[in-house]
Motif scaffolding. Sequence first.
Motif, mmCIF file in Angstrom:
data_model
loop_
_atom_site.group_PDB
_atom_site.id
_atom_site.type_symbol
_atom_site.label_atom_id
_atom_site.label_comp_id
_atom_site.label_asym_id
_atom_site.label_seq_id
_atom_site.Cartn_x
_atom_site.Cartn_y
_atom_site.Cartn_z
ATOM 1 N N LYS A 162 5.855 -71.004 34.303
ATOM 2 C CA LYS A 162 7.462 -71.541 34.066
ATOM 3 C C LYS A 162 8.235 -70.502 32.810
ATOM 4 C CE LYS A 162 10.432 -75.124 33.363
ATOM 5 N NZ LYS A 162 11.143 -75.633 34.583
ATOM 6 N N THR A 163 9.023 -69.723 33.015
ATOM 7 C CA THR A 163 9.504 -69.101 32.081
ATOM 8 C C THR A 163 10.501 -69.282 31.416
ATOM 9 O OG1 THR A 163 8.476 -67.445 33.321
ATOM 10 C CG2 THR A 163 9.650 -67.056 31.911
ATOM 11 N N PHE A 164 10.553 -69.246 29.911
ATOM 12 C CA PHE A 164 11.350 -69.556 29.332
ATOM 13 C C PHE A 164 11.824 -68.338 28.107
ATOM 14 C CE2 PHE A 164 9.155 -72.984 29.674
ATOM 15 C CZ PHE A 164 9.691 -74.291 30.132
ATOM 16 N N ARG A 165 13.145 -68.455 27.169
ATOM 17 C CA ARG A 165 13.101 -67.664 26.789
ATOM 18 C C ARG A 165 12.775 -68.143 25.547
ATOM 19 N NH1 ARG A 165 18.564 -68.661 28.724
ATOM 20 N NH2 ARG A 165 19.066 -70.145 27.026
ATOM 21 N N MET A 166 12.913 -66.687 24.383
ATOM 22 C CA MET A 166 12.487 -67.100 22.604
ATOM 23 C C MET A 166 13.805 -66.886 22.376
ATOM 24 S SD MET A 166 10.536 -67.389 20.716
ATOM 25 C CE MET A 166 8.402 -67.270 21.452
#
Lengths: 434, 388
Positions: B141-145
Amino acid sequence: MITKTLFITAIIIISYILAKWQKLSVELSLFISTLAGVLAGALFKTPALSEIPRHLLEGSFTYLDVILVFFSATLFITIIQESGGINFAVRQTVVGFARFRFLALFLLMIIVLIPGALTGAGSVSLLVVGAPVALALKGLGVDEKKIPAILFILAGLAAAAPPINIWAMILCAGTAIPYVGFELPLGLPVLVLGTATILILGRRQGKQSELKEFVDRIETVPGMNWLRLLLPFAVFFALVIAYRLWPFSFPVLGLPLEFIIASVAAYLLSPVKINLVKVASSTVNKLLPLLSIMVIVGMLQQVMAATGVKGLISYSVLIIPLGLLFCLLPVIIPFSEGVLTYGGAAIIGIPLVWYLNSLGYHATILISALSLLWPLGDGLPPTALIGRLSLIVSGYEGSYWSSIKKAWLPWIIITLTAILMIIFSSKLTFLVTG
Amino acid sequence: MKTGLFKFKLIAVVVFVLLIISGGLPLWQHRHYRVEVILGPGVSEVKKLSDFLPAIKGSQADTKVYILRGKEPGGQVLIIGNTHSNEPEGLLSVLIMIENAVVEKGTLYLIPFFNHSGGLNTRPGEGYPLYFSVPTSWGKKTFRMGNRDASPLDQWPDPDVYIHYPEKQMLSYLDIRNTNRTWPGRKNGLPMEQVTYAAMELLRQNKIDLAIDLHGAETMFPVTNCIVAPEKCTRLATLASLTVKSMEGFENHVEPSPVNFRGLSHREIGDYSDTLPFLLEAPMPFLDQPTGPKTEALFLTGQDEFLLSLAKKKKLFVPYDQSGWPLEKRVGQHLSVSLEIIRQFSKKSPERVIIIKNVPRYRELLENGTGYYFHNPAVVDQDKIVID
């Protein structure tokens, strides 16, 4: 990891030296060393090769706000210059105050301190009042070589002066210390050190007859008067002060727009017709080296963070034994500013303040003292931001070092003051109010 | 000679354009990347912050408010993440609550992307990765930094100094885009002042009892691994701190909220409403200055050689060894401390009890990892997916 980071650091330094050896400009040399550094980092996937363009582009935006201020402020002062305002001011100041020389020098010092103190940028001081003050100093018989040195030191002190000190604000924001109580710890040393600078560097070289000759040589534009000259400055300062007086009802314009509005006032009040396109393009030409260095330093900072070099620098400072650290601070702090401009405050300053504060050194005095050292780095390569601007605005055509090295004595006095402030910080807490 | 110079300039222009395209595209994609939030069994309603201040409607300052109502009335709590979008352990903690929590008594308000604009921003000069991914049983699951401050694309220009409302304290100009310096906010202020004003309205209109603001902090920062609380919350914070230490085995000391440092949630929420505010700081080595490259791995594991060496020289404010300070530990701390503050409050105020079930605690996070608690969007009903 440490070996890899040392390798990348070495690549950055060696490529810079090689580029300079090939007689490339500071900007190009720095750009080449940035590229070499990021490519060396890519060998270890820090960052990945595909990420390099993004890092370079993103880093180039680091100082966009500073770049906009530089451009708009220079445009403003160039319009004033084209309208004959600068020559008028110099003539009047020199003629009026020549007999009260110390007072004249002291007033000129205050004039340089005010814009930087209000905006936190020594560059604004130089861009707004640097040129007329340089001419006035010349008129007062100050050695031509010493004028950029005086401006460099005073602009640095202006940036450190309260109420706005960007280094202190970065440190306060990063260390969660309120930006309060800095008026005396910053204001007092700035005034004393500024006065010492004008006394040391401002001694008369020319004779009274040369002064008359100088005044006669200044070309004036018919129709220029104090009102036409001062009104655009009044517009600028009114906008700066209005936000401070009515912060919740006055719109936030930002420094670039404030300078542009003041430029419009200067344009409308000019007794001669000014070609705006010509002025704007000459402003860009004049500033190009400075603006490009800001873009490239932003890229370098990003690359240093992505490769770990930035962390290595910060780490290296923190492992120095305390006694040695005090001896090296006069080198480390200005050097960090010379390489990273404001980035040095974040990379080295924040952990340093936490560390020294935990040993009992008073944070407010400590931050104030460090804030006196950082501006000195604005005269050091590769950026030498304020040093180079000092030469530009004073119109000095000799070599950079021939002029800046004249600032050696004020430099030493400022350094000693700062180090003593740090060492005796717990005894200086009476200066901290609020 | 002239042809040579022209060719050189032409090549320089082409290289420049290529750099803008190849470097700009990932930045554009980052700003437009959306995270899928799965509405868990406890979510009763999704509102927006603009419901409490219509002025921010349609702007990037607006953000979603997830409301989890219990079967029985009771006390109310607001928990916010991504006040600083480069400290996403708060975001992950809040998302775990949205996807899993069931409220039995009282109401839970959750804002995962508090500084929504900051989450769309990057941090020039800091060399951060654009994204981070948390491994789950069904993939990543990918998130923005994001950045600490709102994007200048959403709030610009900055003043040359930021003057805090209403205390008139002068702060760094950048802090006008920092939603942990703009509390209690201003109705007609700049967007980030409006964000905190809207949140204050949410607190005041709903008579919320507790507000918990989740952050990450440097290991070299004295105010780390702690609960920051004003005087009126010190007792609750101390009880929560002592309980997690004795029951769950981790330290989380209490730091007093400074009275003369304005704009922070733990100061202004308490001063300008009846809500009891707490700010939790989890140690986040990624934020420290003396670290190696700013990579996704550093963010996830918190392992760094420079910090390890500095820890041996006793220059960190938290215990630090080769295991670093991994994400699951940070998220686990936030969840356990938040639940403990709520439990202690409920014990003290029987008429305002809040009972939340199904939220994992510190030990479970250490055992299962953070990704374990995120559900696979491919297998849930589409109406349970919110794009945030």
